[in-house]
Design a protein around this motif. Structure first.
Motif, PDB file in Angstrom:
ATOM      1  N   GLU A   1     -16.580  -3.653   0.208  1.00  0.00           N
ATOM      2  CA  GLU A   1     -16.204  -3.628   1.756  1.00  0.00           C
ATOM      3  C   GLU A   1     -15.318  -5.153   1.957  1.00  0.00           C
ATOM      4  N   GLU A   2     -16.105  -6.204   1.428  1.00  0.00           N
ATOM      5  CA  GLU A   2     -15.426  -7.470   1.947  1.00  0.00           C
ATOM      6  C   GLU A   2     -14.218  -7.773   1.261  1.00  0.00           C
TER       7      GLU A   2
ATOM      8  N   PHE B   1      -4.920   0.697  -8.962  1.00  0.00           N
ATOM      9  CA  PHE B   1      -5.524   1.091  -7.601  1.00  0.00           C
ATOM     10  C   PHE B   1      -6.351   2.616  -7.684  1.00  0.00           C
ATOM     11  N   PRO B   2      -7.577   2.774  -7.199  1.00  0.00           N
ATOM     12  CA  PRO B   2      -8.186   3.872  -7.279  1.00  0.00           C
ATOM     13  C   PRO B   2      -7.437   5.121  -6.640  1.00  0.00           C
ATOM     14  N   LEU B   3      -7.815   6.281  -7.284  1.00  0.00           N
ATOM     15  CA  LEU B   3      -6.984   7.491  -7.009  1.00  0.00           C
ATOM     16  C   LEU B   3      -7.465   7.855  -5.453  1.00  0.00           C
ATOM     17  N   SER B   4      -6.699   8.233  -4.728  1.00  0.00           N
ATOM     18  CA  SER B   4      -6.908   8.692  -3.401  1.00  0.00           C
ATOM     19  C   SER B   4      -7.569   9.818  -3.398  1.00  0.00           C
ATOM     20  N   LYS B   5      -8.930  10.030  -2.730  1.00  0.00           N
ATOM     21  CA  LYS B   5      -9.585  11.430  -2.767  1.00  0.00           C
ATOM     22  C   LYS B   5     -10.525  11.183  -1.472  1.00  0.00           C
TER      23      LYS B   5
ATOM     24  N   LYS C   1     -21.629   9.272   4.685  1.00  0.00           N
ATOM     25  CA  LYS C   1     -21.224   8.080   5.441  1.00  0.00           C
ATOM     26  C   LYS C   1     -20.105   7.348   4.780  1.00  0.00           C
ATOM     27  N   TYR C   2     -19.496   7.802   3.732  1.00  0.00           N
ATOM     28  CA  TYR C   2     -18.315   7.131   2.924  1.00  0.00           C
ATOM     29  C   TYR C   2     -17.162   8.002   3.130  1.00  0.00           C
ATOM     30  N   ALA C   3     -17.105   9.140   4.286  1.00  0.00           N
ATOM     31  CA  ALA C   3     -16.010   9.682   4.699  1.00  0.00           C
ATOM     32  C   ALA C   3     -14.933   9.017   5.020  1.00  0.00           C
ATOM     33  N   TYR C   4     -15.118   7.629   5.597  1.00  0.00           N
ATOM     34  CA  TYR C   4     -13.965   6.757   6.164  1.00  0.00           C
ATOM     35  C   TYR C   4     -13.054   6.290   4.874  1.00  0.00           C
TER      36      TYR C   4
END
Ligand code: 5HY
Length: 247
Positions: free
Chosen positions: A59-60, A228-232, A237-240
């Motif tokens: 998050e940071e 970069f991580p794959l967009s998915k 709570k992690y829906a954002y």
């Protein structure tokens, strides 16, 4: 350049002293900022704490990317979330354990680590293996103090750390000692004076290595596993985090 020190635990006074230690060694023109997650463990003393803290670290990083941070330092000796953090950014991301190991091997052929609790020593052992320094480290020792003892009773903690460093110096056949906790960052000079051998502290080592990488124009590689991580889609709570393209 702007270097962001991330304290993965949520103890703000420790974050502040980590930031002060970084500012002390930073070059002119280097801005140092220090943050910690709002959510997470007040100290990191187990695999469980590490796992929870890693989410806060990420998050940071997300926040830092919006601010144009040039390099990140994970100021916990377990380097929690290091590789995941590297996936998120082109900026260098350096863990304080990794930084301390590199610097220690540049000034000595063998070193020992003095950390807080012996139960987290295995985390340092795993990192030594992962980073390729296992042959260079003679022993992972512990002062047997809770991490927050560094905040609550600094002198007693200091004495226990120095005693363990002196045992390492006398018994381990080493040339340097690595301090195994971000919370020891403010004790670097006092411990070095007491131990009279090279004492490598990870926060300050990482700041100078980060300055070097930024100065060289070296970025975290996006070829291979640190891309970069794959967009998915994420749920709950992690829906954002769904469908974020970090590139
Ligand atoms: C640290 N825990 O550097 C580690 C120390 C340890 O909250 N900050 C913490 O023992 O791994």
């Amino acid at each position: 350049m702007h270097i962001r020190l991330i304290n993965p635990n949520t103890t703000a006074p420790m974050t502040a002293k980590i930031g002060e230690a970084g500012k002390e060694v930073a070059s002119a023109g280097t801005r140092i900022s220090a943050t910690n997650p709002a959510d997470g463990p007040v100290s990191i003393e187990s695999h469980y704490d590490e796992a929870i803290a890693a989410v806060g670290v990420l998050e940071e990083i997300r926040k830092g990317e919006k601010e144009g941070v040039d390099a990140y330092i994970l100021a916990c000796f377990g380097d929690p979330g290091l590789l995941a953090a590297r996936e998120m950014t082109r900026a260098p991301v350096i863990g304080i354990a990794e930084a301390a190991f590199h610097v220690a091997t540049m000034v000595s052929t063998r070193f020992s680590i003095v950390t807080t609790l012996s139960r987290t020593g295995i985390i340092a052992e795993h990192l030594l293996e992962q980073y390729g320094f296992k042959e260079h480290c003679r022993r992972v020792r512990a002062a047997e103090i809770p991490v927050l003892a560094l905040e609550e009773d600094g002198d007693a903690a200091f004495q226990l750390i120095v005693e363990e460093c002196l045992r390492a110096k006398a018994e381990d056949g080493i040339g340097a000692v690595v301090l195994g906790c971000g919370g020891m960052a403010d004790l670097r000079h006092r411990i070095s004076d007491a131990v009279q051998m090279p004492v490598i502290e990870g926060v300050t080592a990482a700041v100078k290595l980060a300055e070097a990488l930024v100065g060289l124009g070296v970025h975290t590689s996006k070829f291979g596993d640190l891309n970069f991580p794959l967009s998915k889609k994420f749920t709950g709570k992690y829906a954002y985090l769904s469908d974020i393209d970090m590139a």
